[in-house]
Design a protein around this motif. Structure first.
Motif: not given
Ligand code: SAH
Length: 218
Positions: A61-63, A88, A94, A109-111, A209
């Motif tokens: 993932q990314t910031i 997210g 953010q 968050e999904r991770q 996702l």
């Protein structure tokens, strides 16, 4: 890691860059000026923190790019005390900008790895979301709805119906819609059944996702 005068100087410069790109909301710019973005990234990458680019944060993932964070926040025209759902959490940057703007933030968050990281990082930096969880943003958070604003920080193939249902009448949602490339979309709920949709500009996000129990989890 510390926040130094050098970091502050780099943030001032970043704010000038964002102004030229169209982020002009004073409250948003002052949040970006004050929040040390480098503390949301791995220490070895701090040199990249004040460039206007997205950057890897682990778990593929990314910031988000600072421009994107500023622009999405500006589109939502957040007022202190508003209830905001964020899909997210990612690095939590953010999230912190929204809290700095005075919003009551509910974030998903999904991770799991990223969820755990922000659970410990945000309070240390003095940012307390109203509620944060590891879960599936497609479902939103019915138990806390309706929300005044909803921000989706990953590219959604389509606008999730559950999120539309959780938007307050008069509320706004900003969401990048599309597969490989997305269109930043601003949705305003006019009434129980009527939603106004504005297509703003092209953008590129990591994908939103599906639930981990589904086959296409990666
Ligand atoms: N706002 C974050 C952006 C992170 S990138 C930041 O500035 O750091 C987008 C995030 O959305 C990733 O962390 C990704 O894991 C998360 N994401 C993707 N699909 C999701 C879903 N269905 N539910 C919740 N989060 C999701």
């Amino acid at each position: 890691m510390k926040d130094t005068f050098k970091h502050q100087g780099l943030r001032n410069r970043l704010v000038s860059v964002l102004k030229t790109k169209g982020v002009t909301d004073h409250a948003v710019l002052s949040a970006i000026r004050e929040i040390p973005r480098h503390l949301f990234m791995d220490a070895s990458f701090e040199d990249y923190a004040y460039q206007d680019i997205a950057f890897p944060i682990g778990a593929k993932q990314t910031i988000s790019q600072p421009y994107t964070v500023g622009f999405q926040s500006q589109l939502l025209a957040i007022k202190p005390g508003e209830k905001i759902l964020e899909i997210g959490t990612g690095s939590g940057y953010q999230t912190s900008i929204l809290i700095h703007l005075g919003a009551l933030v509910y974030t998903i968050e999904r991770q799991q790895e990223l969820f755990k990281k922000t659970q410990s990082l945000l309070p240390k930096l003095g940012f307390k979301p109203k509620y944060s969880c590891f879960g599936d943003g497609y479902k939103g958070l019915t138990q806390f709805s309706p929300f005044d604003k909803i921000i989706v920080t990953c590219g959604a193939p389509e606008v999730p119906k559950a999120l539309l249902a959780q938007l307050q009448i008069g509320g706004k949602m900003v969401i990048p819609v599309g597969d490989k490339e997305q269109m930043m979309t601003l949705i305003t709920r006019k009434s129980a059944k009527l939603f106004d949709k504005q297509l703003i500009e092209k953008c590129a996000f990591v994908p939103m996702l599906k639930d981990k129990s589904l086959k296409n989890f990666s």
